[in-house]
Design an enzyme around this catalytic site. Structure first.
Site, PDB file in Angstrom:
ATOM      1  N   ASP A 213      -7.706   5.802   5.071  1.00 40.30           N
ATOM      2  CA  ASP A 213      -7.736   4.591   5.884  1.00 40.30           C
ATOM      3  C   ASP A 213      -8.977   4.427   6.749  1.00 40.30           C
ATOM      4  OD1 ASP A 213      -4.150   4.541   6.597  1.00 40.30           O
ATOM      5  OD2 ASP A 213      -5.333   3.904   4.860  1.00 40.30           O
TER       6      ASP A 213
ATOM      7  N   SER B 161       0.799  -1.223   0.000  1.00 44.19           N
ATOM      8  CA  SER B 161       0.000   0.000   0.000  1.00 44.19           C
ATOM      9  C   SER B 161       0.833   1.276   0.000  1.00 44.19           C
ATOM     10  CB  SER B 161      -0.953   0.008   1.194  1.00 44.19           C
ATOM     11  OG  SER B 161      -0.213  -0.151   2.387  1.00 44.19           O
TER      12      SER B 161
ATOM     13  N   HIS C 170       1.507   3.917   6.833  1.00 39.85           N
ATOM     14  CA  HIS C 170       0.880   4.820   5.871  1.00 39.85           C
ATOM     15  C   HIS C 170       1.284   6.257   6.147  1.00 39.85           C
ATOM     16  CE1 HIS C 170      -2.649   1.963   4.636  1.00 39.85           C
ATOM     17  NE2 HIS C 170      -1.499   1.639   4.091  1.00 39.85           N
TER      18      HIS C 170
END
Lengths: 180, 144
Positions: free
Chosen positions: A122, A56, A96
């Site tokens: 998210d 990701s 992230h």
């Protein structure tokens, strides 16, 4: 007679050598643990080194890359930073980027994250009804990285037989190694 | 580094939503704001730059707000000169509350995260930023 004495000596020496090897091994393990604990203290993060598990954050990070984290209490959380966090109740750390920050005067921060390679933020990953992350969810901030190195832990996780084989080989090596 | 911006806000029941359009002209290679590594941002150890445009402002509700409006990944080898005109923000510019209405002091800055092939991950903020004031009233009919 003499033969029995010699044989006795031999058996005793081997036992002593065995104890010596075991102690050596225990020392290595203790030192490693101490270094790890030391890293936890120095970085302020409960997990100062993490392996990237998903794609990701590509093309920056790939599965198997290693990240080095710090989590100093006074470090503010700012947009653009790469954070590693855990969703409440889940064990898996997620790497992230912070895309939204709202900080109150008293230091209370809530923030939103998104993977570079993901289309959406998210919120779908957070707990039911949770819209923001807080400082307590943060494991650390990514400060440095090494590519590929973490692949070993992923392989060991996915193929436990490989992990046992590796441990067996390491154990055999340490116990049988002769110091000349 | 230069940005021109127009703006108008849209009404939302609970939070202000701001719309910003902007131009970005940036020459990443020859930035004067790097200090030491002026000309070699894309050296052998730089895999890519993660560029992002963020808006920073204060409201009654929150002392500090930062919202990333737009981002771009620039790989080593890509054209380092950006000349984007009339860009709309990639992400919705929601405030946590109603702090955009009449807020005169929204600062837009362009920053980037240097992703090396191996090593430290620095975050650099470009010099030069633009202040954007939001109007005192909501737009009701403009389509975006």
């Amino acid at each position: 007679g003499i033969a029995m004495d010699l044989f006795g000596d031999l058996r005793r020496m081997n036992k002593r050598q065995l104890y010596y090897q075991v102690l050596n091994f225990a020392m290595i393990v203790s030192s490693a643990l101490m270094i790890w604990k030391g890293l936890i203290v120095v970085t302020g993060s409960e997990s100062p080194i993490v392996v990237v598990l998903s794609g990701s954050m590509e093309p920056a990070f790939h599965r198997g890359d290693l990240l080095f984290l710090t989590n100093f209490h006074d470090d503010p959380i700012r947009a653009g930073e790469i954070v590693v966090f855990k969703v409440e109740g889940r064990d898996i750390p997620i790497v992230h980027r912070v895309i939204k920050v709202h900080e109150k005067g008293n230091g209370n921060i809530k923030f939103l994250t998104k993977g570079d390679n993901n289309e959406v933020d998210d919120r779908g990953l957070y707990k039911e009804g949770q819209n923001w992350l807080e400082k307590k969810d943060v494991v650390g901030r990514a400060r440095g990285f090494l590519p590929y190195v973490g692949m070993v832990t992923i392989i060991m996780n996915d193929y436990p037989k490989f992990k046992y084989a590796l441990l067996a080989v390491m154990g055999a090596y340490v116990l049988l190694k002769r110091e000349s | 580094l230069r940005k021109n911006v127009e703006d108008f806000t849209g009404p939302r029941e609970r939070s202000d939503l701001g719309f910003v359009t902007f131009d970005i002209t940036a020459d990443i290679l020859n930035g004067k704001h790097f200090g030491i590594r002026t000309l070699f941002i894309f050296d052998w150890n730089v895999k890519q730059l993660f560029l992002y445009l963020s808006a920073e402002y204060s409201t009654k509700n929150n002392a500090l707000n930062q919202v990333v409006l737009w981002d771009k990944i620039m790989l080593r080898g890509d054209n380092p000169r950006l000349s984007l005109k009339d860009m709309k923000s990639k992400y919705f510019f929601f405030d946590d509350g109603n702090g955009l209405k009449g807020n005169r002091n929204i600062t837009l800055t362009l920053s980037w995260n240097v992703i090396p092939n191996a090593g430290i991950l620095p975050l650099v903020t470009g010099s030069g930023h633009v202040s954007v004031p939001f109007p005192d009233t909501y737009e009701t009919t403009k389509s975006y």
